[in-house]
Design a protein around this motif. Structure first.
Motif, short mmCIF file in Angstrom:
data_model
loop_
_atom_site.label_atom_id
_atom_site.label_comp_id
_atom_site.label_asym_id
_atom_site.label_seq_id
_atom_site.Cartn_x
_atom_site.Cartn_y
_atom_site.Cartn_z
N GLU A 85 25.42 30.27 55.45
CA GLU A 85 25.25 29.24 54.42
C GLU A 85 25.87 29.68 53.09
O GLU A 85 26.53 28.88 52.41
N HIS A 86 25.65 30.92 52.73
CA HIS A 86 26.21 31.42 51.46
C HIS A 86 27.73 31.41 51.50
O HIS A 86 28.38 30.96 50.54
N LEU A 87 28.31 31.85 52.60
CA LEU A 87 29.77 31.84 52.72
C LEU A 87 30.31 30.41 52.70
O LEU A 87 31.32 30.12 52.04
N ALA A 88 29.65 29.50 53.41
CA ALA A 88 30.09 28.11 53.42
C ALA A 88 30.04 27.51 52.02
O ALA A 88 30.92 26.72 51.63
N ASP A 89 29.03 27.86 51.25
CA ASP A 89 28.90 27.37 49.89
C ASP A 89 30.07 27.84 49.03
O ASP A 89 30.64 27.08 48.23
N ILE A 90 30.46 29.10 49.21
CA ILE A 90 31.59 29.66 48.47
C ILE A 90 32.89 28.97 48.85
O ILE A 90 33.66 28.52 47.98
N LEU A 91 33.13 28.86 50.14
CA LEU A 91 34.41 28.30 50.60
C LEU A 91 34.53 26.82 50.29
O LEU A 91 35.64 26.29 50.14
N ALA A 92 33.39 26.12 50.18
CA ALA A 92 33.44 24.70 49.82
C ALA A 92 33.82 24.50 48.35
O ALA A 92 34.33 23.45 47.98
N ALA A 93 33.58 25.52 47.53
CA ALA A 93 33.83 25.39 46.09
C ALA A 93 35.17 25.96 45.65
O ALA A 93 35.75 25.51 44.65
N VAL A 94 35.68 26.96 46.35
CA VAL A 94 36.92 27.62 45.96
C VAL A 94 38.12 26.84 46.49
O VAL A 94 38.13 26.44 47.67
N ARG A 95 39.10 26.63 45.65
CA ARG A 95 40.30 25.87 46.03
C ARG A 95 41.54 26.76 45.92
O ARG A 95 41.61 27.61 45.03
N PRO A 96 42.53 26.54 46.78
CA PRO A 96 43.77 27.32 46.68
C PRO A 96 44.44 27.12 45.32
O PRO A 96 44.36 26.04 44.72
N LEU A 97 45.10 28.18 44.85
CA LEU A 97 45.82 28.10 43.58
C LEU A 97 47.02 27.18 43.68
O LEU A 97 47.60 27.00 44.77
N GLU A 98 47.42 26.60 42.56
CA GLU A 98 48.57 25.70 42.54
C GLU A 98 49.87 26.47 42.79
O GLU A 98 50.04 27.58 42.28
N PRO A 99 50.80 25.90 43.56
CA PRO A 99 52.07 26.60 43.85
C PRO A 99 52.93 26.74 42.60
O PRO A 99 52.88 25.92 41.69
N ILE A 100 53.74 27.80 42.60
CA ILE A 100 54.72 28.02 41.54
C ILE A 100 56.01 28.56 42.18
O ILE A 100 56.00 29.03 43.31
N GLU A 101 57.10 28.48 41.42
CA GLU A 101 58.39 29.01 41.87
C GLU A 101 58.55 30.43 41.30
O GLU A 101 58.41 30.63 40.09
N LEU A 102 58.82 31.39 42.18
CA LEU A 102 58.92 32.78 41.74
C LEU A 102 60.22 33.40 42.23
O LEU A 102 60.76 33.02 43.29
N GLN A 103 60.72 34.38 41.47
CA GLN A 103 61.81 35.22 41.94
C GLN A 103 61.34 36.01 43.16
O GLN A 103 60.14 36.26 43.33
N LEU A 104 62.29 36.42 44.00
CA LEU A 104 61.93 37.01 45.29
C LEU A 104 60.97 38.18 45.17
O LEU A 104 59.94 38.23 45.84
N LEU A 105 61.29 39.18 44.35
CA LEU A 105 60.43 40.35 44.27
C LEU A 105 59.07 40.01 43.67
O LEU A 105 58.06 40.64 44.02
N ASP A 106 59.02 39.03 42.79
CA ASP A 106 57.73 38.61 42.24
C ASP A 106 56.89 37.87 43.27
O ASP A 106 55.67 37.76 43.12
N ALA A 107 57.53 37.37 44.32
CA ALA A 107 56.83 36.61 45.35
C ALA A 107 56.27 37.48 46.46
O ALA A 107 55.60 36.98 47.37
N MET A 163 30.04 23.98 39.15
CA MET A 163 30.32 24.27 40.55
C MET A 163 29.04 24.04 41.34
O MET A 163 28.06 24.76 41.19
N SER A 164 29.01 23.02 42.13
CA SER A 164 27.80 22.67 42.86
C SER A 164 27.60 23.59 44.04
O SER A 164 28.51 24.24 44.52
N SER A 165 26.38 23.62 44.55
CA SER A 165 26.03 24.48 45.67
C SER A 165 25.55 23.64 46.83
O SER A 165 24.85 22.63 46.65
N THR A 166 25.93 24.03 48.04
CA THR A 166 25.45 23.37 49.24
C THR A 166 24.00 23.76 49.48
O THR A 166 23.67 24.95 49.49
N ALA A 167 23.14 22.81 49.69
CA ALA A 167 21.72 23.13 49.89
C ALA A 167 21.52 23.84 51.21
O ALA A 167 22.01 23.40 52.24
#
Length: 444
Positions: free
Chosen positions: A21-43, A1-5
């Motif tokens: 800068e620290h927050l931008a570095d974090i948000l540049a590296a973290v990606r949304p989780l992949e979608p899945i199909e869930l039952q209603l209450l589990d969603a 996981m690279s860091s923004t200078a």
């Protein structure tokens, strides 16, 4: 996981990162989780990744909003207490009824709330406007009528006129077929789950709630409920951070305090990777002799996991100067290492971990909302030069003022429990006078 200078704020390891800068570095590296199909209450608590349209109108048919009688408007025109309209009851219509009686001139059908409007009927008169089908002069409710054999004929006296469509819920009056029910990006709470069920959706495509594992470190930590011996303190950080992760929308797993042992910490982290989308540690990131998080993680991933590893840095902020961020394990699971002081840990969570969790969820607004407020205090606030300071406060939205709560010490957890916001003193200010305007980060 690279860091923004970061911008050049010093030489080598002593240089300071800014909060942004620290927050931008974090948000540049973290990606949304992949979608899945869930039952209603589990969603519940998850974020929709697609628009949901209405397949059928809601409600799907005209139905009664009252217990009463389905009638034709002309048959009750001019009805009064003195001169009631006398109608023949041709049947009962309950919720869920399939075969419906036809209401012809001079007739009425007993109808229950939610039941479909029968053919020929144009309005519903509440039972309170009638004699209840008893033949008497006073409205007595549905009791006597309900006791009559199904389909039996009788009479009802109606004492008031009704306009067309009175007490009738029209087909599609809630939502029409083909309409947009919920937009992509919607967080699914109880009302949204109810709507999805009402339009017949059994499953939905969402980004799952992130799984966040929280570990506190320190041989001095004792679990609440256990005896407190000399030199020991209760572990509050892991409880605070696990609760904060849940509040942010995550599924939180709290791991009991890990002793000051680098090998033990590495083993615990490896064990937890199987259920973690994000790892959060607290303690052991400063410059002390027993700062085992730095010892355990500084070199992780350098050889066996290219692109991995945890970077430990100093931020131009108070509290929360020492921070760590990177990734560990074969899947490069994000790890955020927070300070051990309770207030430092919580403030760091709100500024950095919460946005990471919301990013994993796929939400556009990841940080707490902030407002401008006038400082209400007996004396000026002081702040170290070139540091962004975060103080606990109480915000009055009516007056537009904010008051400090407790002191600036990073161990003052009691004051944090009575605060509902963070006062932000910018880097270029060493004091703030009462009456000055400040940025306020709202908590909760």
């Amino acid at each position: 996981m690279s860091s923004t200078a970061p911008q050049d704020t010093g030489a080598g390891p002593q240089r300071l990162w800014s909060v942004d800068e620290h927050l931008a570095d974090i948000l540049a590296a973290v990606r949304p989780l992949e979608p899945i199909e869930l039952q209603l209450l589990d969603a519940q608590g998850c974020v929709l990744v697609e628009d949901v349209t209405v397949p059928v109108a809601l409600p799907p048919f005209d139905n009664s909003s009252m217990d009463g009688y389905a009638v034709r408007v002309a048959d009750v025109a001019g009805a009064s207490e003195e001169f009631p309209a006398v109608l023949t009851v041709v049947g009962d219509v309950a919720a869920g009824s399939g075969e419906l009686p036809t209401v012809r001139p001079g007739e009425a059908a007993r109808i229950m709330t939610g039941a479909p409007l029968p053919p020929g009927a144009e309005a519903v008169v509440p039972v309170e406007w009638t004699d209840g089908g008893t033949g008497g002069g006073a409205a007595t409710g549905m009791t006597a009528a309900s006791q009559a054999p199904e389909g039996a004929e009788g009479e009802v006296r109606v004492h008031r006129a009704a306009e067309a469509r009175a007490h009738v819920r029209a087909r599609g009056s809630d939502v029409k077929a083909g309409a947009l029910a919920l937009e992509a990006g919607t967080v699914l709470g109880p009302p949204q789950i109810a709507l999805l069920a009402a339009i017949g959706r059994g499953t939905v495509r969402v980004r799952p709630r992130p799984r966040v594992v929280v570990l506190s470190t320190g041989s001095e930590l004792v679990q609440p409920g256990e005896p407190l011996t000399e030199g020991r303190i209760y572990d509050s950080n892991s409880f605070a951070l696990a609760a904060a992760a849940r509040d942010a929308g995550a599924i939180a797993y709290r791991v009991g305090a890990v002793a000051d042992d680098a090998d033990g910490l590495r083993a615990t982290i490896e064990d937890q990777l199987v259920r973690a989308d994000l790892l959060v540690t607290t303690g052991g990131v400063s410059v002390g002799a027993y700062d085992v998080v730095k010892e355990a993680l500084s070199a992780v991933g350098d050889e066996d996991e290219p692109g991995g590893g945890v970077d430990f840095r100093k931020l131009a902020m108070q509290p929360g100067k020492p921070q760590g961020f990177g990734s560990v394990g074969p899947d490069h699971t994000p790890l955020m290492a927070l300070p051990g002081n309770p207030v430092s840990s919580y403030v760091s969570f709100e500024l950095f971990v919460r946005p990471a969790i919301r990013t994993l969820m796929g939400l556009p607004d990841v940080s707490r909302p902030s407002v401008r407020a006038v400082l209400k205090a007996d004396k000026a606030l002081t702040s170290p030069a070139a540091r962004r300071q975060f103080l606990r406060g109480a915000y009055d939205p009516v007056a537009g003022t904010v008051s400090p709560v407790g002191g600036s010490g990073s161990h003052l957890i009691a004051a944090l429990a009575h605060a509902d916001c963070l006062l932000v003193v910018p880097e270029d200010a060493t004091s703030v006078e009462p009456g000055a305007e400040l940025e306020v980060v709202l908590l909760g």
